[in-house]
Scaffold this motif. Structure first.
Motif, PDB file in Angstrom:
ATOM      1  N   ASP A 179       1.010  -1.211  -0.020  1.00 60.93           N
ATOM      2  CA  ASP A 179       0.078  -0.072   0.001  1.00 60.93           C
ATOM      3  C   ASP A 179       0.841   1.327  -0.319  1.00 60.93           C
ATOM      4  O   ASP A 179       0.989   2.155   0.951  1.00 60.93           O
ATOM      5  N   HIS A 180       1.514   1.572  -1.025  1.00 60.06           N
ATOM      6  CA  HIS A 180       2.247   2.837  -1.293  1.00 60.06           C
ATOM      7  C   HIS A 180       2.243   3.306  -2.586  1.00 60.06           C
ATOM      8  O   HIS A 180       1.692   2.836  -3.667  1.00 60.06           O
ATOM      9  N   GLY A 181       2.521   4.611  -2.501  1.00 61.57           N
ATOM     10  CA  GLY A 181       2.345   5.527  -3.703  1.00 61.57           C
ATOM     11  C   GLY A 181       3.795   5.696  -4.237  1.00 61.57           C
ATOM     12  O   GLY A 181       4.756   5.004  -4.056  1.00 61.57           O
ATOM     13  N   ARG A 182       3.780   6.936  -4.898  1.00 63.34           N
ATOM     14  CA  ARG A 182       4.973   7.327  -5.646  1.00 63.34           C
ATOM     15  C   ARG A 182       6.087   8.004  -4.398  1.00 63.34           C
ATOM     16  O   ARG A 182       5.652   8.728  -3.628  1.00 63.34           O
ATOM     17  N   PRO A 183       7.162   7.335  -4.520  1.00 66.81           N
ATOM     18  CA  PRO A 183       8.383   7.747  -3.363  1.00 66.81           C
ATOM     19  C   PRO A 183       8.505   9.288  -3.554  1.00 66.81           C
ATOM     20  O   PRO A 183       8.581   9.694  -4.809  1.00 66.81           O
ATOM     21  N   GLU A 184       8.897  10.003  -2.739  1.00 65.30           N
ATOM     22  CA  GLU A 184       9.014  11.488  -2.885  1.00 65.30           C
ATOM     23  C   GLU A 184      10.519  11.596  -3.044  1.00 65.30           C
ATOM     24  O   GLU A 184      11.487  10.829  -2.457  1.00 65.30           O
ATOM     25  N   ASP A 185      10.997  12.565  -3.753  1.00 63.66           N
ATOM     26  CA  ASP A 185      12.531  13.081  -3.803  1.00 63.66           C
ATOM     27  C   ASP A 185      12.883  13.641  -2.607  1.00 63.66           C
ATOM     28  O   ASP A 185      11.988  14.798  -2.205  1.00 63.66           O
ATOM     29  N   LEU A 186      13.807  13.268  -2.044  1.00 68.95           N
ATOM     30  CA  LEU A 186      14.368  13.786  -0.735  1.00 68.95           C
ATOM     31  C   LEU A 186      14.831  15.310  -0.738  1.00 68.95           C
ATOM     32  O   LEU A 186      14.982  15.861   0.214  1.00 68.95           O
ATOM     33  N   SER A 187      15.269  15.438  -1.975  1.00 70.58           N
ATOM     34  CA  SER A 187      15.635  16.866  -2.308  1.00 70.58           C
ATOM     35  C   SER A 187      14.375  17.929  -1.940  1.00 70.58           C
ATOM     36  O   SER A 187      14.578  19.114  -1.765  1.00 70.58           O
ATOM     37  N   GLU A 188      13.204  17.584  -2.228  1.00 67.99           N
ATOM     38  CA  GLU A 188      12.099  18.402  -2.085  1.00 67.99           C
ATOM     39  C   GLU A 188      11.970  18.660  -0.610  1.00 67.99           C
ATOM     40  O   GLU A 188      11.679  19.776  -0.183  1.00 67.99           O
ATOM     41  N   ILE A 189      12.278  17.758   0.096  1.00 68.77           N
ATOM     42  CA  ILE A 189      12.383  17.861   1.694  1.00 68.77           C
ATOM     43  C   ILE A 189      13.226  18.767   2.013  1.00 68.77           C
ATOM     44  O   ILE A 189      13.097  19.598   3.129  1.00 68.77           O
ATOM     45  N   SER A 246      14.635   8.202  10.614  1.00 65.53           N
ATOM     46  CA  SER A 246      13.419   7.689  10.642  1.00 65.53           C
ATOM     47  C   SER A 246      12.377   8.533   9.785  1.00 65.53           C
ATOM     48  O   SER A 246      11.424   8.104   9.432  1.00 65.53           O
ATOM     49  N   ALA A 247      12.613   9.775   9.816  1.00 64.38           N
ATOM     50  CA  ALA A 247      11.665  10.789   9.468  1.00 64.38           C
ATOM     51  C   ALA A 247      11.564  10.701   7.671  1.00 64.38           C
ATOM     52  O   ALA A 247      10.545  10.927   7.324  1.00 64.38           O
ATOM     53  N   ASP A 248      12.534  10.157   7.362  1.00 65.97           N
ATOM     54  CA  ASP A 248      12.696  10.278   5.543  1.00 65.97           C
ATOM     55  C   ASP A 248      11.780   8.830   5.281  1.00 65.97           C
ATOM     56  O   ASP A 248      11.631   8.639   4.131  1.00 65.97           O
ATOM     57  N   VAL A 249      11.484   7.884   6.078  1.00 69.40           N
ATOM     58  CA  VAL A 249      11.152   6.554   5.863  1.00 69.40           C
ATOM     59  C   VAL A 249       9.785   6.797   5.076  1.00 69.40           C
ATOM     60  O   VAL A 249       9.710   6.162   3.898  1.00 69.40           O
ATOM     61  N   PRO A 250       8.726   7.548   5.393  1.00 70.71           N
ATOM     62  CA  PRO A 250       7.584   7.553   4.841  1.00 70.71           C
ATOM     63  C   PRO A 250       7.777   8.171   3.178  1.00 70.71           C
ATOM     64  O   PRO A 250       7.090   7.662   2.258  1.00 70.71           O
ATOM     65  N   ALA A 251       8.689   9.002   3.092  1.00 70.08           N
ATOM     66  CA  ALA A 251       8.976   9.663   1.723  1.00 70.08           C
ATOM     67  C   ALA A 251       9.660   8.604   0.771  1.00 70.08           C
ATOM     68  O   ALA A 251       9.300   8.431  -0.232  1.00 70.08           O
ATOM     69  N   LEU A 304       6.143  18.373   3.089  1.00 65.97           N
ATOM     70  CA  LEU A 304       5.919  19.228   4.564  1.00 65.97           C
ATOM     71  C   LEU A 304       6.162  18.315   5.829  1.00 65.97           C
ATOM     72  O   LEU A 304       6.716  18.579   6.852  1.00 65.97           O
ATOM     73  N   MET A 305       5.572  17.044   5.770  1.00 66.85           N
ATOM     74  CA  MET A 305       5.305  16.141   6.953  1.00 66.85           C
ATOM     75  C   MET A 305       6.509  15.624   6.997  1.00 66.85           C
ATOM     76  O   MET A 305       6.807  15.739   8.264  1.00 66.85           O
ATOM     77  N   CYS A 306       7.323  15.361   6.527  1.00 66.16           N
ATOM     78  CA  CYS A 306       8.718  14.858   6.598  1.00 66.16           C
ATOM     79  C   CYS A 306       9.589  15.776   7.028  1.00 66.16           C
ATOM     80  O   CYS A 306      10.656  15.483   8.156  1.00 66.16           O
TER      81      CYS A 306
END
Length: 271
Positions: free
Chosen positions: A59-69, A175-180, A192-194
């Motif tokens: 149950d996962h969508g598109r991974p986020e680019d960590l550079s956006e965070i 651990s904060a980056d795991v959802p992204a 924003l959440m990450c």
């Protein structure tokens, strides 16, 4: 094997799966001793960079680019969001809905089953107060590993669908980056959440524990210990846009803030 698993830990059988450019390991089922295993996984992550996470593996969508965070300037972004949030909400905060107005807005056939929502006076800030100061390590509290262990025990004991989840080991800086990295599927503004989660890791000893069914659960080692501190932090929670804080139902801000005092677990929910 894409990366070596920590051989000193009793992990169950599992498999590797691709998430964007990253391989993630998922257990075939949750370990029976996950509560006691979790602190050891967090300690191991300091060396291996493999952070544990309880989730639905498919149950996962598109991974986020960590550079956006990385690009988010959290204080400035939240200041702008608060200004817009206050502009939209101020009429409600200033003018409580009367019983007559409430009754007129609710169909007659459901009035006896629905109580009027309590009035929300809103946050006690006319302008963005800045990020809350970090929680104080009094020496009498718990560390991040123990706070996470307690939260894992609570998730396993209270979440009705947790038995359908897997343990994921996710290569990450924190651990904060795991959802992204996983592309956690929810209506949350994930970058924003990450960014908030990264900041909460530093300020409050927070660790991401689980994300499934639209709910994200976070352990907290150094929660606020008084109401003024909790009010400033609560505003950050509100600006995360989580439905269970903002609109489902709208918890009066003072009530929500008071509940953060000494709380070692935070839960955020979206559709």
């Amino acid at each position: 094997m894409v990366f070596p698993l920590p051989t000193e830990l009793p992990l169950p059988s599992g498999r590797f799966e691709q998430r964007g450019d990253v391989e993630v390991w998922f257990s075939d089922e949750l370990p029976d001793d996950l509560v006691e295993l979790w602190p050891r996984l967090l300690e191991s992550a300091e060396v291996t960079g493999l952070y544990p996470f309880i989730c639905w593996p498919d149950d996962h969508g598109r991974p986020e680019d960590l550079s956006e965070i990385d690009a988010i300037r959290l204080d400035a972004v939240l200041a702008a969001h608060f200004a817009e949030y206050r502009r939209r909400r101020l009429p409600r905060w200033s003018n409580p809905v009367s019983d007559e107005e409430w009754a007129a807005s609710v169909p007659e056939e459901v009035r006896e089953y629905v109580a009027p929502w309590p009035h929300d006076p809103g946050p006690p800030f006319e302008s963005w107060p800045g990020l809350a100061a970090g929680g104080v390590d009094t020496g009498a509290g718990v560390g991040p590993e123990e706070a996470a262990r307690r939260t894992v025990a609570d998730v396993l004991g209270t979440e009705p669908f947790v038995h359908t989840c897997s343990l994921a080991l996710v290569p990450a800086r924190c651990s904060a980056d795991v959802p992204a990295i996983l592309g956690w599927a929810a209506e949350a503004p994930l970058p924003l959440m990450c960014a908030l989660l990264r900041s909460w890791e530093e300020r409050f000893g927070a660790r991401v524990v689980s994300g499934f069914g639209g709910a994200l659960t976070v352990s907290v080692a150094r929660p606020p210990l008084d109401v003024p501190h909790a009010e400033q932090l609560a505003l950050e929670h509100v600006l995360s846009t989580a439905y269970n804080i903002v609109d489902d139902p709208p918890t009066p801000f003072p009530e929500y803030a008071n509940g953060l005092v000494g709380r070692y677990q935070w839960r955020f929910w979206w559709d």
